[in-house]
Motif scaffolding. Structure first.
Motif, mmCIF file in Angstrom:
data_model
loop_
_atom_site.group_PDB
_atom_site.id
_atom_site.type_symbol
_atom_site.label_atom_id
_atom_site.label_comp_id
_atom_site.label_asym_id
_atom_site.label_seq_id
_atom_site.Cartn_x
_atom_site.Cartn_y
_atom_site.Cartn_z
ATOM 1 N N UNK A 3 0.839 -1.205 0.000
ATOM 2 C CA UNK A 3 0.000 0.000 0.000
ATOM 3 C C UNK A 3 0.868 1.246 0.000
ATOM 4 N N UNK A 4 1.914 1.247 0.830
ATOM 5 C CA UNK A 4 2.827 2.390 0.873
ATOM 6 C C UNK A 4 3.490 2.575 -0.491
ATOM 7 N N UNK A 5 3.924 1.470 -1.108
ATOM 8 C CA UNK A 5 4.557 1.548 -2.428
ATOM 9 C C UNK A 5 3.564 2.081 -3.468
ATOM 10 N N UNK A 6 2.328 1.636 -3.413
ATOM 11 C CA UNK A 6 1.317 2.119 -4.354
ATOM 12 C C UNK A 6 1.036 3.605 -4.147
ATOM 13 N N UNK A 7 0.989 4.032 -2.888
ATOM 14 C CA UNK A 7 0.783 5.456 -2.615
ATOM 15 C C UNK A 7 1.907 6.292 -3.227
ATOM 16 N N UNK A 8 3.139 5.824 -3.093
ATOM 17 C CA UNK A 8 4.282 6.534 -3.675
ATOM 18 C C UNK A 8 4.168 6.570 -5.208
ATOM 19 N N UNK A 9 3.798 5.433 -5.795
ATOM 20 C CA UNK A 9 3.624 5.389 -7.254
ATOM 21 C C UNK A 9 2.516 6.337 -7.703
ATOM 22 N N UNK A 10 1.445 6.386 -6.936
ATOM 23 C CA UNK A 10 0.330 7.274 -7.273
ATOM 24 C C UNK A 10 0.780 8.733 -7.230
ATOM 25 N N UNK A 11 1.594 9.088 -6.234
ATOM 26 C CA UNK A 11 2.110 10.454 -6.153
ATOM 27 C C UNK A 11 3.006 10.759 -7.353
ATOM 28 N N UNK A 12 3.869 9.802 -7.708
ATOM 29 C CA UNK A 12 4.755 10.007 -8.855
ATOM 30 C C UNK A 12 3.965 10.131 -10.152
ATOM 31 N N UNK A 13 2.939 9.293 -10.315
ATOM 32 C CA UNK A 13 2.108 9.365 -11.513
ATOM 33 C C UNK A 13 1.345 10.683 -11.575
ATOM 34 N N UNK A 14 0.881 11.130 -10.417
ATOM 35 C CA UNK A 14 0.194 12.422 -10.369
ATOM 36 C C UNK A 14 1.119 13.549 -10.782
ATOM 37 N N UNK A 15 2.360 13.517 -10.286
ATOM 38 C CA UNK A 15 3.331 14.543 -10.655
ATOM 39 C C UNK A 15 3.662 14.456 -12.140
ATOM 40 N N UNK A 16 3.816 13.231 -12.632
ATOM 41 C CA UNK A 16 4.095 13.056 -14.063
ATOM 42 C C UNK A 16 2.950 13.599 -14.909
ATOM 43 N N UNK A 17 1.747 13.372 -14.465
ATOM 44 C CA UNK A 17 0.578 13.866 -15.195
ATOM 45 C C UNK A 17 0.557 15.392 -15.194
ATOM 46 N N UNK A 18 0.862 16.002 -14.041
ATOM 47 C CA UNK A 18 0.901 17.465 -13.984
ATOM 48 C C UNK A 18 2.022 18.011 -14.869
ATOM 49 N N UNK A 19 3.153 17.335 -14.873
ATOM 50 C CA UNK A 19 4.262 17.762 -15.737
ATOM 51 C C UNK A 19 3.879 17.661 -17.210
ATOM 52 N N UNK A 20 3.201 16.574 -17.574
ATOM 53 C CA UNK A 20 2.772 16.402 -18.970
ATOM 54 C C UNK A 20 1.775 17.488 -19.361
ATOM 55 N N UNK A 21 0.852 17.814 -18.463
ATOM 56 C CA UNK A 21 -0.114 18.879 -18.753
ATOM 57 C C UNK A 21 0.591 20.221 -18.936
#
Length: 156
Positions: free
Chosen positions: A49-67
């Protein structure tokens, strides 16, 4: 070896407590909808769960960077449209002056128009985004991309 009455009593109580604790934990899971309440309940699952939370944060940041990158590219494309039109007009003026049939007044008018187009291109090259960052300055977004000294020299 003798087994005391107290030892038998403690074992009996423990045998009753363990299922009762498990039942209590299961009831808590059902009531809250949470599978894991603490790390101690399931180490492997809580680590995942902790690893997934970290991945979700990274994906969110990647999505914001792409936008942000997409928005910046759209601004750059929008800024390039008048530059392309200006360069096309400069080409037309160059072809017009190449035939040698222009009067001195015509050549002065053409040079004034070319100068205005150059000023417009300089403005386009120093376009800023909503954050005040220059679009065409590479990694130095707080520095103007092109500077004209007024004597015909441009500096990038």
């Amino acid at each position: 070896m003798r087994i005391s009455t107290q030892l038998l009593y403690q074992r009996g109580v423990k045998e009753i407590e363990i299922p009762q604790i498990k039942l209590s934990y299961t009831q808590e899971q059902l009531a809250t909808g949470e599978l894991i309440k603490t790390h101690a309940h399931d180490h492997f699952a809580s680590n995942r769960i902790v690893a997934w939370d970290e991945e979700e944060k990274l994906l969110g940041q990647s999505s914001r960077n792409a936008d942000a990158a997409k928005t910046r590219l759209q601004l750059e494309e929008t800024a390039n449209t008048p530059a392309i039109n200006s360069l096309q007009r400069l080409r037309e003026l160059a072809l017009q002056t190449a035939n040698g049939t222009n009067s001195p007044d015509d050549r002065v008018a053409i040079s004034e128009e070319a100068f205005q187009i150059m000023e417009g291109l300089l403005q386009v090259s120093n376009t800023v985004d909503a954050n005040g960052e220059y679009l065409f300055s590479g990694d130095r977004t707080t520095t103007r991309a092109f500077v004209h000294d007024g004597a015909g020299t441009f500096t990038y």
